[in-house]
Enzyme design. Structure first.
Site, PDB file in Angstrom:
ATOM      1  N   ASP A  13      33.552  33.683  47.606  1.00  9.91           N
ATOM      2  CA  ASP A  13      32.264  33.737  48.293  1.00  9.91           C
ATOM      3  C   ASP A  13      32.366  34.528  49.612  1.00  9.91           C
ATOM      4  OD1 ASP A  13      29.605  33.232  48.633  1.00  9.91           O
ATOM      5  OD2 ASP A  13      29.837  31.165  49.312  1.00  9.91           O
ATOM      6  N   ARG A  17      28.014  38.474  53.311  1.00  6.99           N
ATOM      7  CA  ARG A  17      28.051  38.201  54.765  1.00  6.99           C
ATOM      8  C   ARG A  17      29.107  39.066  55.448  1.00  6.99           C
ATOM      9  NH1 ARG A  17      28.676  31.968  54.082  1.00  6.99           N
ATOM     10  NH2 ARG A  17      28.852  32.640  51.927  1.00  6.99           N
ATOM     11  N   ASN A  61      23.442  34.641  38.984  1.00 12.13           N
ATOM     12  CA  ASN A  61      23.496  35.895  39.730  1.00 12.13           C
ATOM     13  C   ASN A  61      22.546  36.978  39.194  1.00 12.13           C
ATOM     14  OD1 ASN A  61      27.054  35.674  40.576  1.00 12.13           O
ATOM     15  ND2 ASN A  61      25.255  35.101  41.777  1.00 12.13           N
ATOM     16  N   ARG A 181      37.369  27.631  47.637  1.00 10.82           N
ATOM     17  CA  ARG A 181      36.115  28.350  47.874  1.00 10.82           C
ATOM     18  C   ARG A 181      36.191  28.974  49.255  1.00 10.82           C
ATOM     19  NH1 ARG A 181      29.949  27.230  46.245  1.00 10.82           N
ATOM     20  NH2 ARG A 181      29.079  29.064  47.255  1.00 10.82           N
ATOM     21  N   GLU A 200      41.942  19.281  43.044  1.00  6.98           N
ATOM     22  CA  GLU A 200      41.912  19.236  44.508  1.00  6.98           C
ATOM     23  C   GLU A 200      41.051  20.397  45.003  1.00  6.98           C
ATOM     24  OE1 GLU A 200      43.289  17.071  46.670  1.00  6.98           O
ATOM     25  OE2 GLU A 200      44.013  15.860  44.986  1.00  6.98           O
TER      26      GLU A 200
HETATM   27  C1  FPP Z   1      29.817  35.853  46.235  1.00  2.35           C
HETATM   28  O1  FPP Z   1      29.613  36.500  47.450  1.00  2.35           O
HETATM   29  C2  FPP Z   1      30.429  36.787  45.300  1.00  2.35           C
HETATM   30  C3  FPP Z   1      29.860  37.200  44.148  1.00  2.35           C
HETATM   31  C4  FPP Z   1      28.543  36.747  43.678  1.00  2.35           C
HETATM   32  C5  FPP Z   1      30.518  38.188  43.288  1.00  2.35           C
HETATM   33  C6  FPP Z   1      32.013  38.127  43.197  1.00  2.35           C
HETATM   34  C7  FPP Z   1      32.503  39.429  42.722  1.00  2.35           C
HETATM   35  C8  FPP Z   1      33.568  40.083  43.228  1.00  2.35           C
HETATM   36  C9  FPP Z   1      34.483  39.545  44.234  1.00  2.35           C
HETATM   37  C10 FPP Z   1      33.865  41.466  42.780  1.00  2.35           C
HETATM   38  C11 FPP Z   1      34.034  41.740  41.350  1.00  2.35           C
HETATM   39  C12 FPP Z   1      35.167  41.099  40.680  1.00  2.35           C
HETATM   40  C13 FPP Z   1      35.941  41.701  39.745  1.00  2.35           C
HETATM   41  C14 FPP Z   1      36.757  40.871  38.853  1.00  2.35           C
HETATM   42  C15 FPP Z   1      36.046  43.147  39.602  1.00  2.35           C
HETATM   43  P1  FPP Z   1      28.118  36.680  47.995  1.00  2.35           P
HETATM   44  O2  FPP Z   1      27.717  38.073  47.725  1.00  2.35           O
HETATM   45  O3  FPP Z   1      27.257  35.615  47.433  1.00  2.35           O
HETATM   46  O4  FPP Z   1      28.339  36.496  49.513  1.00  2.35           O
HETATM   47  P2  FPP Z   1      27.272  35.928  50.551  1.00  2.35           P
HETATM   48  O5  FPP Z   1      27.172  34.450  50.264  1.00  2.35           O
HETATM   49  O6  FPP Z   1      27.911  36.229  51.849  1.00  2.35           O
HETATM   50  O7  FPP Z   1      25.993  36.651  50.327  1.00  2.35           O
END
Ligand code: FPP
Length: 235
Positions: A13, A17, A61, A181, A200
């Site tokens: 996560d 941000r 998402n 997380r 955990e």
């Molecule tokens: C949450 O951060 C992250 C996601 C919804 C996407 C996770 C994807 C990646 C790390 C990249 C792709 C992975 C691979 C395997 C190539 P957010 O955008 O919700 O952050 P925020 O809460 O700060 O808005």
């Protein structure tokens, strides 16, 4: 290190941000975040962790801006194209959980290809949760289970919690020992709902694009200092 978890699950996560704090678009955070997947999996292998599962795209998402969804899909395409080299070098198996049917055909094909290419690798297994939701996984499992009861392959009396586990997306992978997380939120957010029953939980304020080998070591160390309990029984 004393006690190393066999399976670490991660909610990556804070990409958005992290990017915003740098005056950059959210998608830049995802691009940087994608790079951490390889770094952290390599570090996990070095620590002796056998399984890493990352939450790359949730069933929720899809409701993000079209541009952001498109950028994430592009990242998955790129990752699936290049990860085999990393997998070859690190004896890393790649698996995917989630409902693939909603993804573009070329992504589904790339997923099958990568899974087949890395099927015999066994130092560390990286599982990518893409179009994954814990409730969706359980719903799909229950549908298949109900079908097997209807066609006689399974009898209602024989259903145990192991039976239910066996209908999930990756039944052979042990439940996570540790769930990390990043970036401050303390929620499960529909990740591995069934599998996290005795896991955990570890929360850190560090955003995913800043999470690296050192942060992983810190989480594993904290895990090592905990007394795990399974239904009141100390391990
Ligand atoms: C949450 O951060 C992250 C996601 C919804 C996407 C996770 C994807 C990646 C790390 C990249 C792709 C992975 C691979 C395997 C190539 P957010 O955008 O919700 O952050 P925020 O809460 O700060 O808005």
């Amino acid at each position: 290190m004393d006690k190393v978890p066999e399976h670490v699950a991660i909610i990556m996560d804070g990409n958005g941000r992290w990017a915003k704090a740098r005056g950059m678009p959210r998608t830049y955070g995802h691009t940087e975040g994608a790079k951490r997947v390889a770094d952290v999996t390599r570090a996990a292998g070095e620590l002796g962790i056998k399984y890493v599962t990352v939450y790359a795209f949730s069933t929720e998402n899809w409701s993000r801006a079209e541009e952001e969804v498109g950028a994430l899909m592009k990242l998955f395409r790129g990752y699936l194209k290049t990860c085999t080299r990393d997998a070859d070098e690190n004896n890393m198996r790649i698996r995917i959980i989630g409902d693939r049917t909603r993804l573009d055909k070329d992504i589904q094909e790339a997923m099958s290809k990568v899974e087949a290419h890395t099927a015999s690798y066994n130092r560390v297994t990286l599982t990518l949760a893409i179009n994954y939701g814990g409730r969706d996984e359980l719903t799909r499992a229950v549908k298949r289970l109900a079908g097997d009861v209807r066609n006689g392959a399974l009898s209602e009396e024989d259903i145990t919690s192991e039976t239910i586990s066996s209908y999930l997306d990756a039944p052979d992978i042990p439940d996570p020992d540790l769930m990390i997380r990043t970036c401050g939120e303390q929620r499960i957010s529909n990740f591995l709902l069934w599998q996290l029953a005795y896991t955990e939980l570890y929360f850190t304020d560090v955003a995913w694009p800043d999470f690296g080998a050192e942060e992983l070591r810190r989480a594993v160390e904290a895990y090592g200092n905990r007394d795990r309990r399974f239904g009141g029984v100390k391990q």
